[in-house]
Design a protein around this motif. Structure first.
Motif, PDB file in Angstrom:
ATOM      1  N   LEU A 132     -21.300  31.662 -42.322  1.00 43.62           N
ATOM      2  CA  LEU A 132     -21.105  32.546 -43.470  1.00 43.62           C
ATOM      3  C   LEU A 132     -20.932  33.996 -43.023  1.00 43.62           C
ATOM      4  O   LEU A 132     -20.012  34.694 -43.463  1.00 43.62           O
ATOM      5  N   LEU A 133     -21.811  34.437 -42.135  1.00 42.90           N
ATOM      6  CA  LEU A 133     -21.781  35.830 -41.690  1.00 42.90           C
ATOM      7  C   LEU A 133     -20.562  36.122 -40.819  1.00 42.90           C
ATOM      8  O   LEU A 133     -19.949  37.185 -40.936  1.00 42.90           O
ATOM      9  N   GLU A 134     -20.213  35.186 -39.959  1.00 45.24           N
ATOM     10  CA  GLU A 134     -19.033  35.398 -39.123  1.00 45.24           C
ATOM     11  C   GLU A 134     -17.764  35.412 -39.959  1.00 45.24           C
ATOM     12  O   GLU A 134     -16.824  36.168 -39.680  1.00 45.24           O
ATOM     13  N   THR A 135     -17.732  34.593 -41.006  1.00 45.48           N
ATOM     14  CA  THR A 135     -16.593  34.610 -41.927  1.00 45.48           C
ATOM     15  C   THR A 135     -16.483  35.961 -42.615  1.00 45.48           C
ATOM     16  O   THR A 135     -15.387  36.436 -42.929  1.00 45.48           O
ATOM     17  N   ASP A 136     -17.628  36.614 -42.820  1.00 44.92           N
ATOM     18  CA  ASP A 136     -17.641  37.939 -43.445  1.00 44.92           C
ATOM     19  C   ASP A 136     -17.383  39.049 -42.423  1.00 44.92           C
ATOM     20  O   ASP A 136     -17.374  40.217 -42.782  1.00 44.92           O
ATOM     21  N   GLY A 137     -17.201  38.664 -41.156  1.00 47.22           N
ATOM     22  CA  GLY A 137     -16.808  39.652 -40.154  1.00 47.22           C
ATOM     23  C   GLY A 137     -17.891  40.131 -39.211  1.00 47.22           C
ATOM     24  O   GLY A 137     -17.656  41.021 -38.393  1.00 47.22           O
ATOM     25  N   TRP A 138     -19.083  39.538 -39.264  1.00 49.99           N
ATOM     26  CA  TRP A 138     -20.192  40.008 -38.428  1.00 49.99           C
ATOM     27  C   TRP A 138     -20.267  39.241 -37.107  1.00 49.99           C
ATOM     28  O   TRP A 138     -19.896  38.075 -37.048  1.00 49.99           O
ATOM     29  N   CYS A 139     -20.768  39.902 -36.081  1.00 44.26           N
ATOM     30  CA  CYS A 139     -21.144  39.230 -34.832  1.00 44.26           C
ATOM     31  C   CYS A 139     -22.562  38.705 -35.014  1.00 44.26           C
ATOM     32  O   CYS A 139     -23.438  39.442 -35.488  1.00 44.26           O
ATOM     33  N   VAL A 140     -22.820  37.455 -34.641  1.00 44.72           N
ATOM     34  CA  VAL A 140     -24.093  36.797 -34.959  1.00 44.72           C
ATOM     35  C   VAL A 140     -24.670  36.092 -33.734  1.00 44.72           C
ATOM     36  O   VAL A 140     -23.936  35.507 -32.936  1.00 44.72           O
ATOM     37  N   GLU A 141     -25.986  36.152 -33.596  1.00 44.21           N
ATOM     38  CA  GLU A 141     -26.718  35.406 -32.565  1.00 44.21           C
ATOM     39  C   GLU A 141     -27.855  34.654 -33.239  1.00 44.21           C
ATOM     40  O   GLU A 141     -28.565  35.219 -34.081  1.00 44.21           O
ATOM     41  N   CYS A 142     -28.040  33.374 -32.878  1.00 40.77           N
ATOM     42  CA  CYS A 142     -29.099  32.557 -33.483  1.00 40.77           C
ATOM     43  C   CYS A 142     -30.226  32.299 -32.484  1.00 40.77           C
ATOM     44  O   CYS A 142     -29.968  32.071 -31.295  1.00 40.77           O
ATOM     45  N   TYR A 143     -31.454  32.308 -32.982  1.00 39.19           N
ATOM     46  CA  TYR A 143     -32.644  31.960 -32.195  1.00 39.19           C
ATOM     47  C   TYR A 143     -33.458  30.936 -32.982  1.00 39.19           C
ATOM     48  O   TYR A 143     -33.610  31.056 -34.195  1.00 39.19           O
ATOM     49  N   SER A 144     -33.985  29.936 -32.273  1.00 35.08           N
ATOM     50  CA  SER A 144     -34.709  28.850 -32.952  1.00 35.08           C
ATOM     51  C   SER A 144     -36.182  29.154 -33.183  1.00 35.08           C
ATOM     52  O   SER A 144     -36.892  28.362 -33.790  1.00 35.08           O
TER      53      SER A 144
END
Length: 207
Positions: free
Chosen positions: A26-38
């Motif tokens: 969702l966020l990348e579709t909105d143009g943001w760079c994203v990193e996930c942590y578990s």
């Protein structure tokens, strides 16, 4: 869609990997760079707090709760704004989160438009309150203490090459590259490739 800001990062900290993957999309579709942590500990170890952006933090996680992660962030002096997410939240938890410095508190299931609005506001706050910091200026000064060979090596590290590939590129032994890399990281006081890449990006913009 073109990324909004290449040096802005949205961190998602949630033990539900399917949820965080959907949120990342969702966020990348909105143009943001994203990193996930578990989890909270993975985030605290792996994140680069000097990079502008915000943290989307789940409250109820095993091992280290979202409130505990926020407390640890503040104790370390991390200024990155936090948006809390929860499927188990109540008013008391929301009040406590806001007292501890969260910029917003959103319950699951998500209202996507509200979340995107909260992210945009959090990033705008971070840009206006932090921007180019003294810490970053100090990093540039430290970069100038590197030898020419150390600068060569660290730039190739930032480009994604491993030590063996750098050795071949510069006609050096792999051990020599490792020594130059260690010396450069020690002088810069930066260990992660993402932090080194961020620094070189700032330097190149100024030149």
């Amino acid at each position: 869609m073109e990324k909004r800001l290449q040096k802005t990062l949205i961190r998602i900290v949630d033990d539900d990997t399917s949820f965080s993957g959907a949120l990342k999309f969702l966020l990348e579709t909105d143009g943001w760079c994203v990193e996930c942590y578990s989890g909270g500990r993975d985030f605290l170890v792996g994140d680069s707090p000097s990079v502008l952006g915000c943290v989307i933090l789940d409250v109820a996680m095993p091992g280290m709760s979202g409130l505990e992660v926020l407390e640890e962030m503040r104790s370390r002096g991390y200024a990155t704004p936090v948006i809390f997410l929860t499927g188990h939240g109540d008013l008391d938890m929301a009040v406590q989160a806001m007292k501890d410095g969260a910029v917003d508190f959103i319950q699951k299931p998500l209202n996507e438009s509200r979340l995107l609005e909260a992210v945009a506001k959090a990033v705008k706050w971070d840009e206006s309150h932090r921007g180019w910091t003294i810490e970053s200026t100090d990093e540039i000064k430290r970069f100038e203490t590197l030898t020419n060979r150390e600068k060569q090596v660290i730039r190739l590290v930032a480009s994604g090459l491993i030590n063996k590939e750098i050795a071949e590129r510069l006609s050096l032994s792999e051990r020599t590259v490792e020594v130059h890399r260690q010396n450069a990281s020690r002088k810069l006081k930066l260990q992660s490739v993402s932090d080194i890449t961020r620094l070189l990006s700032h330097i190149d913009e100024k030149n």
